[in-house]
Design an enzyme around this catalytic site. Structure first.
Site, PDB file in Angstrom:
ATOM      1  N   CYS A   1       0.854  -1.373   0.317  1.00  9.81           N
ATOM      2  CA  CYS A   1      -0.073   0.109   0.528  1.00  9.81           C
ATOM      3  C   CYS A   1       1.116   1.277   0.514  1.00  9.81           C
ATOM      4  O   CYS A   1       0.552   2.180  -0.548  1.00  9.81           O
ATOM      5  CB  CYS A   1      -1.249  -0.062   1.159  1.00  9.81           C
ATOM      6  SG  CYS A   1      -0.718  -0.700   2.994  1.00  9.81           S
TER       7      CYS A   1
ATOM      8  N   HIS B   1      -2.021   6.870   4.664  1.00  7.73           N
ATOM      9  CA  HIS B   1      -1.282   5.764   5.378  1.00  7.73           C
ATOM     10  C   HIS B   1       0.866   6.189   4.542  1.00  7.73           C
ATOM     11  O   HIS B   1       1.436   5.333   3.862  1.00  7.73           O
ATOM     12  CB  HIS B   1      -0.859   4.512   4.719  1.00  7.73           C
ATOM     13  CG  HIS B   1      -0.973   3.399   5.063  1.00  7.73           C
ATOM     14  ND1 HIS B   1      -0.620   2.225   5.597  1.00  7.73           N
ATOM     15  CD2 HIS B   1      -0.091   3.718   6.692  1.00  7.73           C
ATOM     16  CE1 HIS B   1       0.375   1.046   6.032  1.00  7.73           C
ATOM     17  NE2 HIS B   1       0.365   2.064   7.192  1.00  7.73           N
TER      18      HIS B   1
END
Length: 442
Positions: A67, A119
């Protein structure tokens, strides 16, 4: 003057290039190649199917194996390894002076918003508002529990926020992200906008509302598979809500919308990581990347080749684009459409895709470079060849595939093609020279 008006009516691509399009970028989390119905998935995805049918499907769209690296590539137009980002990352990923995609668009008049998973730095002081987003909402960290919105146990468990302020809200994470996105869209006036919607679906832990579980086809059995299918269907409906909001506000034909995933599907244990307990169903996720090889975390196709749709009614023709492209290409593409001209060399690894996608230009010969977590594996695609490298130093292993003839990577030709292997190794060394040249140590 009449001939000028007639010419403009006959040149929609020219009109699009001269104006600043709105841009909506939607990215799913851990959505497998075959998790969507238009790739044979077992859960219905009518809204995504319609986008794929009426839009342009990019059939060879590559991302990172996990990710944070994919998000780094999207935000910078550069390979994530340039920033030393190869794994899911809670520390700040980018240098403070990085010219990010939202910063670039903001400089030419765009309103910018992220609603979903960041993130790239899990503290508020490392969040999206410090890297070009006017408005931010969602998870500063990674995937969160769908109801408690908590990240993994530890000092960064509390991660749900709006504009740098941590907060507590009730509701399912997919609904909250969608609601914020639609409300922000509804408030847009005349300025062009960039809306980034990084959903947490279908990242573990999955746990869906009863109303969505009731819609799952009866042929899907097992607790986790049914929750997973419901999660896919819930995500599809959320995309439909965003499209409907654009249509209601009269913005749809002025908006380029992209849908994709951050990496391949996962088969990890749904309740096997250190999330705070919330009665999650037990069992392995059924992330489906078939017929591609492997899954999330891998540099094989199943880890890095993901579903992707580009949709702009009246501007992009329906069909399929089969040339290899990568997540790093979207920043140069969006910046070109928006009229952003860098004041310095941003060292983009990506390219402007628009001539290929909208104008029928022949795709250039490209080399796509991919780095897996910890630099433990890497790959290089330069058609027709794909090089896969595992390990380092004396334990390194090289594999070579004819990726056009063997897209599922079943026949390693490294021993039979020594000259091609040597050429690909040389290309790999060239691509790797810029690794870690922009690590966030400022």
């Amino acid at each position: 003057m009449k001939w000028i008006a007639a010419l403009l009516l006959l040149c929609p691509l020219l009109n699009a290039a001269e104006s600043k399009p709105n841009i909506v970028f939607i990215i799913a989390d851990d959505l497998g190649w075959a998790d969507v119905a238009f790739h044979g998935g077992n859960a219905p995805t009518p809204h995504l199917d319609q986008l794929a049918r009426e839009g342009l499907e990019l059939t060879h769209h590559y991302v990172a194996p996990v990710c944070s690296p994919t998000r780094t590539g999207l935000m910078t137009g550069r390979c994530w390894s340039r920033f030393g980002v190869t794994t899911p990352q809670s520390t700040r990923a980018l240098r403070w002076d990085t010219v990010t995609l939202p910063r670039a668009l903001k400089s030419v008049g765009y309103d910018t918003c992220i609603t979903g998973k960041w993130h790239l730095g899990s503290k508020p002081e490392w969040g999206p508002n410090h890297f070009g987003f006017d408005h931010s909402y969602g998870s500063l960290g990674g995937g969160v529990g769908p109801y408690d919105h908590h990240y993994k146990k530890g000092s960064l468990t509390e991660t749900w926020h709006r504009n740098e302020k941590l907060l507590t809200e009730t509701g399912h994470v997919t609904d909250l992200i969608t609601k914020e996105a639609c409300e922000w869209l509804a408030a847009r006036k005349d300025a062009p906008f960039f809306l980034y919607v990084p959903f947490t679906a279908v990242h573990l832990p999955v746990k869906e509302p009863a109303e969505w579980l009731a819609k799952v086809p009866v042929g899907i059995t097992g607790d986790v598979p049914r929750h997973y299918a419901a999660c896919v269907m819930h995500l599809d409906a959320a995309v439909g809500q965003i499209v409907a909001t654009l249509e209601k506000n009269g913005k749809r034909d002025k908006t380029l919308l992209i849908f994709t995933s951050d990496n391949g599907g996962s088969t990890a244990e749904n309740n096997g990581q250190t999330y705070p307990a919330d009665d999650y169903p037990e069992g392995a996720l059924p992330g489906n990347n078939k017929p591609l090889r492997d899954q999330k975390g891998s540099v094989y196709e199943g880890g890095t080749r993901v579903a992707c749709i580009a949709s702009w009614p009246g501007t992009l023709k329906a069909g399929k684009h089969d040339a290899p492209v990568q997540i790093i290409d979207w920043m140069p593409t969006f910046c070109a459409l928006a009229g952003f001209k860098p004041q310095q060399n941003l060292k983009w690894d990506g390219i402007n895709l628009w001539p290929q996608l909208a104008e029928g230009a022949a795709p250039p010969t490209r080399t796509l470079y991919t780095v897996a977590p910890g630099f433990k594996s890497r790959s290089l695609r330069c058609d027709p060849w794909k090089l896969v490298v595992h390990g380092a130093d004396e334990k390194v292993k090289f594999e070579l595939y004819d990726i056009l003839a063997d897209p599922n990577e079943t026949n390693d030709l490294a021993a039979q093609q020594p000259d091609q292997l040597a050429t690909m190794k040389e290309r790999l060394n060239v691509m790797a020279k810029a690794d870690r040249d922009a690590v966030a140590n400022d």
